[in-house]
Write a protein that holds these residues in place. Structure first.
Motif, PDB file in Angstrom:
ATOM      1  N   ASP A  21       4.826   8.235  -4.417  1.00  0.00           N
ATOM      2  CA  ASP A  21       5.541   7.295  -3.550  1.00  0.00           C
ATOM      3  C   ASP A  21       4.892   5.907  -3.530  1.00  0.00           C
ATOM      4  N   GLU A  22       4.174   5.567  -4.609  1.00  0.00           N
ATOM      5  CA  GLU A  22       3.466   4.294  -4.621  1.00  0.00           C
ATOM      6  C   GLU A  22       4.426   3.113  -4.564  1.00  0.00           C
ATOM      7  N   ASP A  23       5.563   3.252  -5.226  1.00  0.00           N
ATOM      8  CA  ASP A  23       6.502   2.132  -5.231  1.00  0.00           C
ATOM      9  C   ASP A  23       7.038   1.854  -3.833  1.00  0.00           C
ATOM     10  N   THR A  24       7.234   2.916  -3.036  1.00  0.00           N
ATOM     11  CA  THR A  24       7.707   2.721  -1.659  1.00  0.00           C
ATOM     12  C   THR A  24       6.659   1.997  -0.820  1.00  0.00           C
ATOM     13  N   TRP A  25       5.410   2.421  -0.965  1.00  0.00           N
ATOM     14  CA  TRP A  25       4.344   1.732  -0.221  1.00  0.00           C
ATOM     15  C   TRP A  25       4.223   0.279  -0.639  1.00  0.00           C
ATOM     16  N   TRP A  26       4.356   0.056  -1.938  1.00  0.00           N
ATOM     17  CA  TRP A  26       4.166  -1.310  -2.440  1.00  0.00           C
ATOM     18  C   TRP A  26       5.172  -2.280  -1.795  1.00  0.00           C
ATOM     19  N   GLN A  27       6.331  -1.779  -1.416  1.00  0.00           N
ATOM     20  CA  GLN A  27       7.328  -2.639  -0.770  1.00  0.00           C
ATOM     21  C   GLN A  27       6.882  -3.080   0.623  1.00  0.00           C
ATOM     22  N   THR A  28       5.920  -2.370   1.201  1.00  0.00           N
ATOM     23  CA  THR A  28       5.405  -2.750   2.524  1.00  0.00           C
ATOM     24  C   THR A  28       4.262  -3.746   2.439  1.00  0.00           C
ATOM     25  N   VAL A  29       3.792  -4.020   1.207  1.00  0.00           N
ATOM     26  CA  VAL A  29       2.635  -4.896   1.021  1.00  0.00           C
ATOM     27  C   VAL A  29       3.113  -6.342   0.957  1.00  0.00           C
ATOM     28  N   GLY A  30       2.544  -7.181   1.829  1.00  0.00           N
ATOM     29  CA  GLY A  30       2.943  -8.584   1.817  1.00  0.00           C
ATOM     30  C   GLY A  30       2.434  -9.311   0.587  1.00  0.00           C
ATOM     31  N   THR A  31       1.126  -9.221   0.316  1.00  0.00           N
ATOM     32  CA  THR A  31       0.513  -9.833  -0.866  1.00  0.00           C
ATOM     33  C   THR A  31      -0.299  -8.769  -1.589  1.00  0.00           C
ATOM     34  N   ASP A  32      -0.424  -8.925  -2.891  1.00  0.00           N
ATOM     35  CA  ASP A  32      -1.183  -7.945  -3.672  1.00  0.00           C
ATOM     36  C   ASP A  32      -2.622  -7.882  -3.184  1.00  0.00           C
ATOM     37  N   PRO A  33      -3.154  -6.692  -2.945  1.00  0.00           N
ATOM     38  CA  PRO A  33      -4.563  -6.579  -2.512  1.00  0.00           C
ATOM     39  C   PRO A  33      -5.506  -6.902  -3.676  1.00  0.00           C
ATOM     40  N   GLU A  34      -6.696  -7.362  -3.333  1.00  0.00           N
ATOM     41  CA  GLU A  34      -7.694  -7.627  -4.380  1.00  0.00           C
ATOM     42  C   GLU A  34      -8.155  -6.320  -5.019  1.00  0.00           C
ATOM     43  N   THR A  35      -8.230  -5.290  -4.205  1.00  0.00           N
ATOM     44  CA  THR A  35      -8.645  -3.975  -4.722  1.00  0.00           C
ATOM     45  C   THR A  35      -7.765  -2.903  -4.102  1.00  0.00           C
ATOM     46  N   LEU A  36      -7.260  -2.043  -4.938  1.00  0.00           N
ATOM     47  CA  LEU A  36      -6.497  -0.894  -4.455  1.00  0.00           C
ATOM     48  C   LEU A  36      -7.438   0.303  -4.391  1.00  0.00           C
ATOM     49  N   VAL A  37      -7.586   0.845  -3.202  1.00  0.00           N
ATOM     50  CA  VAL A  37      -8.419   2.034  -3.010  1.00  0.00           C
ATOM     51  C   VAL A  37      -7.525   3.089  -2.371  1.00  0.00           C
ATOM     52  N   ALA A  38      -7.326   4.198  -3.063  1.00  0.00           N
ATOM     53  CA  ALA A  38      -6.354   5.184  -2.575  1.00  0.00           C
ATOM     54  C   ALA A  38      -6.781   6.585  -2.977  1.00  0.00           C
ATOM     55  N   VAL A  39      -6.447   7.544  -2.122  1.00  0.00           N
ATOM     56  CA  VAL A  39      -6.702   8.958  -2.422  1.00  0.00           C
ATOM     57  C   VAL A  39      -5.566   9.478  -3.287  1.00  0.00           C
ATOM     58  N   ARG A  40      -5.919  10.162  -4.342  1.00  0.00           N
ATOM     59  CA  ARG A  40      -4.924  10.716  -5.261  1.00  0.00           C
ATOM     60  C   ARG A  40      -4.476  12.116  -4.827  1.00  0.00           C
ATOM     61  N   ASP A  41      -3.339  12.497  -5.390  1.00  0.00           N
ATOM     62  CA  ASP A  41      -2.850  13.890  -5.332  1.00  0.00           C
ATOM     63  C   ASP A  41      -2.571  14.392  -3.922  1.00  0.00           C
ATOM     64  N   LEU A  42      -2.288  13.480  -2.980  1.00  0.00           N
ATOM     65  CA  LEU A  42      -1.955  13.926  -1.631  1.00  0.00           C
ATOM     66  C   LEU A  42      -0.661  14.733  -1.615  1.00  0.00           C
ATOM     67  N   ASP A  43       0.238  14.470  -2.564  1.00  0.00           N
ATOM     68  CA  ASP A  43       1.518  15.175  -2.592  1.00  0.00           C
ATOM     69  C   ASP A  43       1.376  16.636  -3.011  1.00  0.00           C
ATOM     70  N   LEU A  44       0.159  17.013  -3.486  1.00  0.00           N
ATOM     71  CA  LEU A  44      -0.045  18.389  -3.928  1.00  0.00           C
ATOM     72  C   LEU A  44      -0.583  19.283  -2.820  1.00  0.00           C
ATOM     73  N   VAL A  45      -0.778  18.730  -1.619  1.00  0.00           N
ATOM     74  CA  VAL A  45      -1.289  19.542  -0.511  1.00  0.00           C
ATOM     75  C   VAL A  45      -0.161  20.421   0.029  1.00  0.00           C
ATOM     76  N   ASP A  46      -0.492  21.678   0.234  1.00  0.00           N
ATOM     77  CA  ASP A  46       0.450  22.606   0.871  1.00  0.00           C
ATOM     78  C   ASP A  46       0.648  22.149   2.313  1.00  0.00           C
ATOM     79  N   GLU A  47       1.918  21.967   2.736  1.00  0.00           N
ATOM     80  CA  GLU A  47       2.182  21.405   4.066  1.00  0.00           C
ATOM     81  C   GLU A  47       1.679  22.286   5.186  1.00  0.00           C
ATOM     82  N   THR A  48       1.395  23.535   4.873  1.00  0.00           N
ATOM     83  CA  THR A  48       0.845  24.416   5.899  1.00  0.00           C
ATOM     84  C   THR A  48      -0.683  24.325   5.976  1.00  0.00           C
TER      85      THR A  48
END
Length: 920
Positions: free
Chosen positions: A628-655
């Motif tokens: 969902d990076e493209d969706t988040w990017w639409q909320t960003v006003g200006t490009d950040p100098e550094t992108l720091v993000a946790v990967r693979d969050l979508d692979l967590v079992d919702e339970t």
């Protein structure tokens, strides 16, 4: 007058009679003899008294076969010069009286014309010998000429033409003695001093003489043969090394075992002549000389004298041999030039140059000199550069000398060329570089070594340091970079253009990424294993933060032996595995790799333990494979100098989000990403992470009371670490807005008035900002009033002007910041009070001004608000008659009528002042 044979053993009377008869018959003969004798004294034999007598003494010793001794002393006005050896004989006497001939058949000074030198200091000469004695007298010769009526115009006489017998024997211990009565005006002591200075040269020039004694000063020549084959001659404190060639003797002075080249001297034939030489040695040779022995006969050969000179040079210590090569320059005479040319030719075609490897001497045409060569470099270049001469001869000061004998001089560029193709151990190259370092003194010499071979860590040897890099990483082979083998690494390579790299540089090299990509697209077990070994070795040497994320593509074996990208593998026992969905793409890395390289190195390249953090400098868009990076990017006003993000969050079992959030909170790298509310990680968790049945973004932090009673508190023990992932005081998206709207309309909820106002304010501002629009929410039928009741939206009123709030019943009043009132009315589709209510004060009041009312001024002072300029009417009690949505009379603290006049009670002035300030 004649004497008997016993009184005249050499027949001098007959010699005199014959000569006088010749003069009488030919007066011209007399004048010729006078002139010849005078010429010999004035020119040929000037200053050669001791030399000529020493030559006679040497000849006498040689004929007798004994070491010769010459003694000189003074008695009164007479000088005595005595020697040992063969005595005077009749032939010798005849030679003494013959100006134009010598009886010499061997030796160097058997009585002849050279004896004329004595006339330079004496007119009365006596030769005493154990076989008989004779004397010469200018006065007695003049008497004989007078007796016979013979004379020359200037009165000169040929002193040595007439001899008389003498009965005086030589002094004891001597075989022959010459006594010279020194002519008046000549200082005999000065003569003796001159003789002392000549003594050493004469002992060198005349081997048959061993000792010369002048008064009490004794000069003795001692000789011994050296191991080199040279002969060492010593006279007092003076020392020479001598080499005897076929045609000449060569001598060089020695001081402290070091030769001292002569430079300026004369040819000695065998004694000093007038033929000037510029050779580094003394030359003693038997060559054809003119009668006065000062000059060579025109055209006489001298080139043969140099035969064996190269042997002389070769016999010297290796570091002294160049001292015997003549210094380049102009010849001092024709003879000097001819000898020099012959000598250079002799040196050019014979072996005498010491080899650097200690082997056989080299001939110049097969030798090479490297300026600055030392023992270390010579050893390194052994078998590489043929014909190198000894380092002791390769200093710059010897360059001209070596060139004069045609020694080939090589430079560093030639050395580099000769090294090409040689296979050596890396340590050998290191020794070579160390030995070459002193020679690299500037950019020019550095450029000469541009083609110097360099061994690499992968076993190859390449040409040129400029294409290589140095490191201090130990023994690693890097196929994607020309890495200098650590055993060969040397600072010289840096001076020659080699780069320096760290493990971090190597890991960030695009060539490594390309190598990983090649293996990724064409998997090969061995290639993948080799590349992984190098990368993991380097990774262990740098901070994990410095490892490029691209290394996650590195292929590693999983537990089944299949090659898998590192960022698709987990470490054995990784807690991340416990929170992922059952069909997650992650495998488990081979346990052998963990044991060999350690978990830290594997985690640094992307092998998972917990969640992995992605870091990207200067990102420009959603191209990092984040869910969902493209969706988040639409909320960003200006490009950040550094992108720091946790990967693979979508692979967590919702339970399993309860455990996943704990894992995110406990790891420093992942916990840091939770602190940025606008960052990708917090955004994703607010929208997609679920605790119980609610997204994190619909829960509030337990201490955050803004929406208390509307949003449920997060009870997770690590909620403080991911507080930014929970609902705040604003509304981030339409989902939260709809939740708040629904819960505001839910009679089962019991929010306090403050929470209701906070929710309505947040909704209004979100709507005004465009975060929420009417198409994105479904409005409930009821709205929450200030009194806490849920009322029908058609009955609710929003006081868009502050004075209307006091006429609206609390159960219909929907309060919000007055600046957001219009937006809230539009969002909730409820009426704004000013649009549906009208009201006018019912009773009269006292018209006044704000500045005249003490209570108004006090309100201004206590509130800090300025006094308005609007008209003011003060009422004891203020009642407003309302019409429209609200009807009837309402008692209020203050009001503004249709004309803009402010009506207020004394107690309502503070509220009026505040309301006017907010409404301005």
């Amino acid at each position: 007058m004649h004497v008997s044979d016993t009184a005249d053993p050499f027949g001098t009377a007959a010699l005199r009679d014959g000569l006088v008869a010749a003069w009488r018959s030919s007066p011209t003969r007399l004048r010729e003899d006078v002139a010849t004798e005078a010429d010999l004294v004035r020119t040929g034999y000037r200053d050669r008294v001791l030399t000529e007598l020493a030559q006679n003494a040497a000849d006498a010793a040689s004929r007798a076969g004994i070491p010769g001794t010459l003694r000189v002393w003074r008695v009164g006005t007479c000088l005595h010069i005595a020697n040992t050896g063969a005595p005077l004989d009749e032939t010798g006497v005849q030679a003494l009286t013959a100006l134009r001939a010598s009886s010499k058949t061997g030796g160097v000074g058997r009585f002849g014309v050279g004896f004329t030198a004595v006339l330079a200091i004496s007119d009365e000469v006596e030769v005493r010998s154990r076989t008989g004695s004779i004397r010469f007298s200018a006065a007695q010769t003049r008497n004989v000429l007078d007796e016979h009526g013979l004379a020359v115009p200037d009165g000169s006489v040929p002193t040595l033409r007439l001899a008389w017998p003498s009965t005086t024997p030589p002094s004891v211990g001597n075989d022959t003695e010459v006594v010279l009565d020194v002519r008046f005006g000549i200082d005999a002591e000065t003569l003796l001093d001159d003789f002392r200075r000549e003594a050493i040269d004469l002992l060198l020039e005349l081997p048959a003489l061993q000792t010369i004694v002048i008064d009490e000063d004794e000069f003795v020549r001692a000789e011994r043969v050296l191991e080199s084959g040279l002969r060492e001659l010593r006279i007092g404190d003076h020392c020479w090394w001598e080499h005897r060639g076929p045609s000449a003797r060569w001598l060089v002075p020695v001081l402290g075992g070091v030769v001292r080249p002569v430079g300026d001297d004369v040819l000695r034939a065998p004694t000093r002549s007038d033929e000037e030489l510029s050779l580094p040695v003394l030359v003693v040779a038997d060559v054809p000389m003119q009668p006065d022995r000062r000059r060579m006969l025109p055209g006489a050969p001298v080139e043969h004298l140099v035969q064996g000179y190269a042997d002389f040079v070769a016999a010297l210590p290796s570091d002294q041999r160049l001292a015997l090569v003549p210094t380049p320059g102009f010849a001092r005479s024709e003879v000097d030039g001819r000898i020099r040319e012959a000598l250079f030719e002799e040196l050019r075609r014979n072996r005498w140059l010491p080899a650097a490897d200690g082997g056989d001497d080299l001939a110049p045409d097969r030798a090479a000199a490297l300026t600055g060569l030392d023992d270390a470099l010579a050893e390194a270049l052994d078998e590489v550069v043929p014909g190198l001469i000894s380092p002791t001869l390769c200093s710059p000061r010897h360059a001209a000398t070596l060139a004069s004998v045609d020694v080939h001089r090589i430079g560093l560029a030639r050395v580099a060329d000769l090294l090409a193709g040689h296979s050596r151990e890396p340590a050998w190259w290191h020794r070579l570089y160390e030995a070459l370092t002193p020679l690299v003194v500037d950019a020019v010499t550095a450029e000469e070594l541009a083609a110097l071979p360099v061994p690499l860590s992968d076993g190859r040897t390449v040409t040129g340091p400029r294409t290589t890099v140095l490191h201090d990483l130990g023994s690693v082979a890097l196929p994607w970079v020309r890495l200098v083998h650590p055993d060969a690494a040397h600072p010289l390579l840096t001076r020659l253009g080699a780069g320096s790299v760290t493990a971090e540089d190597l890991l960030g090299d695009p060539a490594l990424a390309a190598a990983i990509d090649d293996v990724h697209h064409d998997p090969d077990d061995q290639a993948a294993e080799d590349l992984a070994a190098v990368v993991l070795t380097l990774v262990a040497k740098v901070p994990a933060a410095a490892v490029p994320r691209e290394l996650g593509m590195l292929l590693l074996p999983d537990t089944g032996g299949e090659l898998v990208p590192a960022d698709e593998l987990l470490l054995p026992g990784a807690p991340l595995a416990e929170v992922l969905v059952e069909d997650s793409p992650f495998g488990t890395v081979d346990t052998d790799l963990v044991e060999k390289y350690g978990a830290d190195a594997l985690r640094a390249i992307g092998v998972g333990w917990g969640f992995t953090v992605l870091r990207a400098e200067l990102p420009t868009g959603p191209d990092h494979d984040l869910p969902d990076e493209d969706t988040w990017w639409q909320t960003v006003g200006t490009d950040p100098e550094t992108l720091v993000a946790v990967r693979d969050l979508d692979l967590v079992d919702e339970t399993r989000w309860d455990r996943a959030l704990a894992l995110l909170a406990v790891e420093p790298d992942t916990a840091a990403t939770l602190t940025d509310r606008d960052g990708y990680t917090a955004w994703w968790l607010r929208n997609y992470a679920v605790l119980g049945d609610q997204p994190l973004g619909h829960l509030r932090y337990v201490d955050d009371v803004a929406f208390e009673g509307l949003l449920d508190p997060c009870t997770h023990p690590d909620a403080g670490a991911f507080r930014t992932c929970l609902a705040g005081t604003g509304i981030d998206d339409a989902h939260l807005a709809e939740i708040l709207l629904d819960r505001l309309a839910d009679p089962g909820r019991r929010p306090d008035p403050a929470a209701v106002v906070a929710a309505h304010t947040a909704l209004a501002r979100s709507y005004a900002a465009g975060t929420v629009d009417l198409d994105s929410v479904i409005l409930p039928a009821g709205v929450r009033s200030l009194a806490g009741a849920v009322v029908d939206a058609t009955d609710a009123l929003v006081p868009d002007l502050p004075w209307f709030a006091s006429v609206i019943p609390a159960d219909r009043l929907v309060v919000v910041d007055h600046a957001a009132a219009a937006a809230l009315a539009e969002l909730l589709d409820i009426a704004a009070a000013s649009a549906v209510i009208a009201g006018e004060p019912t009773g009269p009041g006292r018209a006044t001004t704000w500045r005249r009312e003490p209570d108004a001024v006090l309100a201004s002072v206590t509130s800090g608000l300025p006094l308005p300029g609007q008209p003011l009417v003060v009422h004891e009690q203020l009642t407003v008659r309302c019409t429209g949505a609200i009807t009837g009379d309402r008692e209020v603290p203050w009001w503004i009528d249709a004309s803009g006049t402010v009506h207020s009670t004394r107690l309502g002035l503070l509220d009026a002042l505040a309301g006017l300030s907010r409404n301005s």
